[in-house]
Design an enzyme around this catalytic site. Structure first.
Site, PDB file in Angstrom:
ATOM      1  N   LYS A 183       4.205  -3.727 -27.067  1.00 14.56           N
ATOM      2  CA  LYS A 183       2.822  -3.361 -27.416  1.00 14.56           C
ATOM      3  C   LYS A 183       1.815  -4.261 -26.690  1.00 14.56           C
ATOM      4  O   LYS A 183       0.709  -3.847 -26.387  1.00 14.56           O
ATOM      5  CB  LYS A 183       2.608  -3.457 -28.931  1.00 14.56           C
ATOM      6  CG  LYS A 183       3.503  -2.504 -29.745  1.00 14.56           C
ATOM      7  CD  LYS A 183       3.066  -1.073 -29.621  1.00 14.56           C
ATOM      8  CE  LYS A 183       4.024  -0.131 -30.326  1.00 14.56           C
ATOM      9  NZ  LYS A 183       3.707   1.290 -30.130  1.00 14.56           N
TER      10      LYS A 183
ATOM     11  N   GLU B 121      -4.875   1.437 -34.979  1.00 13.73           N
ATOM     12  CA  GLU B 121      -3.962   1.860 -36.033  1.00 13.73           C
ATOM     13  C   GLU B 121      -2.666   1.100 -35.825  1.00 13.73           C
ATOM     14  O   GLU B 121      -2.383   0.647 -34.706  1.00 13.73           O
ATOM     15  CB  GLU B 121      -3.701   3.369 -35.921  1.00 13.73           C
ATOM     16  CG  GLU B 121      -2.572   3.785 -34.964  1.00 13.73           C
ATOM     17  CD  GLU B 121      -2.829   3.447 -33.491  1.00 13.73           C
ATOM     18  OE1 GLU B 121      -3.991   3.204 -33.127  1.00 13.73           O
ATOM     19  OE2 GLU B 121      -1.853   3.408 -32.711  1.00 13.73           O
TER      20      GLU B 121
ATOM     21  N   SER C 233      12.654  -2.719 -26.948  1.00 13.85           N
ATOM     22  CA  SER C 233      11.186  -2.669 -26.991  1.00 13.85           C
ATOM     23  C   SER C 233      10.589  -3.802 -27.818  1.00 13.85           C
ATOM     24  O   SER C 233       9.440  -4.191 -27.606  1.00 13.85           O
ATOM     25  CB  SER C 233      10.729  -1.321 -27.537  1.00 13.85           C
ATOM     26  OG  SER C 233      11.354  -1.048 -28.779  1.00 13.85           O
TER      27      SER C 233
HETATM   28  C1  LIG Z   1       9.296  -2.606 -31.403  1.00 18.67           C
HETATM   29  C2  LIG Z   1       8.779  -1.210 -31.332  1.00 18.67           C
HETATM   30  N1  LIG Z   1       9.417  -0.319 -30.558  1.00 18.67           N
HETATM   31  C3  LIG Z   1       9.011   0.957 -30.467  1.00 18.67           C
HETATM   32  C4  LIG Z   1       7.909   1.410 -31.177  1.00 18.67           C
HETATM   33  C5  LIG Z   1       7.534   2.847 -31.060  1.00 18.67           C
HETATM   34  O1  LIG Z   1       6.372   3.058 -30.312  1.00 18.67           O
HETATM   35  P1  LIG Z   1       6.391   3.726 -28.899  1.00 18.67           P
HETATM   36  O2  LIG Z   1       7.151   4.995 -29.000  1.00 18.67           O
HETATM   37  O3  LIG Z   1       4.956   3.937 -28.589  1.00 18.67           O
HETATM   38  O4  LIG Z   1       7.026   2.780 -27.937  1.00 18.67           O
HETATM   39  C6  LIG Z   1       7.203   0.517 -31.999  1.00 18.67           C
HETATM   40  C7  LIG Z   1       6.022   0.960 -32.754  1.00 18.67           C
HETATM   41  O5  LIG Z   1       5.434   0.288 -33.533  1.00 18.67           O
HETATM   42  C8  LIG Z   1       7.644  -0.832 -32.069  1.00 18.67           C
HETATM   43  O6  LIG Z   1       7.022  -1.734 -32.832  1.00 18.67           O
END
Ligand SMILES: Cc1ncc(COP(=O)(O)O)c(C=O)c1O
Length: 408
Positions: free
Chosen positions: A86, A108, A376
């Site tokens: 993020k 949000e 992620s």
């Molecule tokens: C660690 C993590 N991975 C994935 C996501 C999913 O979001 P996005 O599909 O935008 O990557 C989030 C959303 O809060 C997250 O905190």
């Protein structure tokens, strides 16, 4: 109404008249930044000096041995400052906010990661900050609420609707309409009206650009498949962006929750429960009933618990450029356990979806095949949920003891 930014039939910008000027301004600033040869290097410099970029690409030797198939690599977005991908998006949008001369940001958040990242960016750049968060998520992610407030943000629990991410987005838009002159809405994923899907993808593409370079440096060849979890779609679009023109299979993994047959999931691209509609300013697959009412979604991970999905990914589904699968809560916990034990990595529950799917497929590949999994985020934020899911007795005692201390 005002429409632009289409990916085949998906996307657009379905805006109330009053927001048109704000979106025009945002689009113009974004286009000017992209055209400015100094902008991307300046962004890279911020990310290198503030958020540990380039993040490593880790060879998961033990998992590779365990499955005996493809060579498994992990892209370490968990090592970003604030613990998730993020940060890439918020720091980029922060630079645009400076260019627009605005002084306040709103956002949000679902899992709280985007909220913490935005509050961090606001503290660093000196912006006022308000974060909207569904009441259910406030409960699930209390540690992140604590950090947002400590970082100086105001966190507003949203009590409308099902009290999760989609309701927080609606509330953030309401705020924006009333405060456009001073305020920028830092949307956290590759969703929403144009230019957000493209803009968020642009900043997140730093993941894929790095991963492609790193795998070529390390292995001298491209991966066969890359895996990313899909909430709104930003980490997936970030990783996929590096391999769009390559013969690499892109695999997006949605929240299968209690199983697709149970109806208790958040799978918009790989279940029959979603249909195309327009909501929250854009056209995509939504989990909605035949009257267009949004359904309740379920996932063990707050960050994947969303009714809509990136219009760019919706287009990839339609065109066949990406494949979409789902991992259940139970599969996710199993993948998380294995990854912790074998590699000493603690993926966020969201990211563990991508691991779960890769683990299903890795044994059927050969040692010549390479896969990259996008980690992620890091799992620290999920300690309460994970401890509860594993029914950890010592953790339970610890919480009881803490509660007694507060009562005393
Ligand atoms: C660690 C993590 N991975 C994935 C996501 C999913 O979001 P996005 O599909 O935008 O990557 C989030 C959303 O809060 C997250 O905190």
């Amino acid at each position: 109404m005002h429409k632009r930014g289409y990916y085949a039939e998906f996307g657009g910008a379905f805006l109330p008249e009053i927001l048109n000027a704000t979106f025009d301004e945002l689009e113009a600033v974004f286009e000017a930044a992209k055209a400015d040869p100094d902008f991307w290097p300046a962004y890279q410099d911020v990310m290198a000096t503030y958020s540990c970029r380039a993040t490593p690409l880790t060879f998961a030797a033990n998992l590779t041995r365990h499955f005996g198939g493809a060579r498994i690599y992990v892209k370490r977005e968990d090592l970003n400052h604030t613990g998730a991908h993020k940060a890439n998006n918020v720091m980029g949008q922060g630079l645009l906010v400076k260019r627009m001369g605005k002084t306040r940001v709103i956002a949000e958040t679902g899992a709280g990661q985007h909220g913490v990242a935005t509050a961090t960016m606001a503290a660093r750049f000196g912006f006022e900050c308000t974060i909207y968060m569904g009441e259910v998520d406030v409960e699930r992610q209390r540690p992140n609420v604590f950090w947002m407030e400590r970082l100086g943000a105001t966190v507003v629990p949203v009590r409308n609707g099902t009290r999760i991410l989609k309701d927080a987005i609606n509330e953030a838009f309401r705020d924006w309409v009333g405060n456009m002159d001073t305020t920028h809405y830092v949307l956290g994923t590759a969703c929403g009206p144009h230019p957000f899907p493209e803009m968020v993808t642009y900043f997140q593409s730093i993941i894929g650009r790095e991963a492609r370079r790193q795998i070529l440096e390390r292995e001298g060849r491209l991966p066969k498949r890359v895996y990313a979890c899909v909430g709104g779609g930003s980490n997936a679009m970030g990783l996929f962006s590096g391999f769009l023109d390559d013969p690499v299979e892109l695999v997006g993994v949605e929240a299968g929750g209690k199983g697709l047959a149970s109806g208790r999931h958040a799978a918009r691209l790989c279940s029959a429960d979603a249909s195309v509609g327009v909501a929250q300013g854009y056209r995509t697959f939504f989990l909605q009933d035949s009257d267009g009412q949004m359904r309740e979604t379920h996932s063990i991970s707050a960050g994947l618990d969303y009714v809509g999905v990136s219009p760019i990914l919706a287009n990839f589904k339609q065109s066949g450029r990406a494949r979409f699968e789902a991992a259940t809560d139970a599969e996710v916990l199993e993948a998380l356990s294995l990854t912790m034990r074998r590699e000493g990595l603690i993926p966020a529950l969201e990211s563990a979806h991508a691991f779960a799917q890769a683990f299903k497929e890795a044994p059927d590949m050969t040692p010549e095949d390479i896969v990259i999994i996008n980690q992620s985020g890091r799992g620290d934020k999920d300690i309460f949920t994970i401890a509860e899911a594993f029914e950890d007795p010592a953790w339970r005692e610890f919480i009881k003891h803490k509660a007694e201390q507060y009562d005393a």
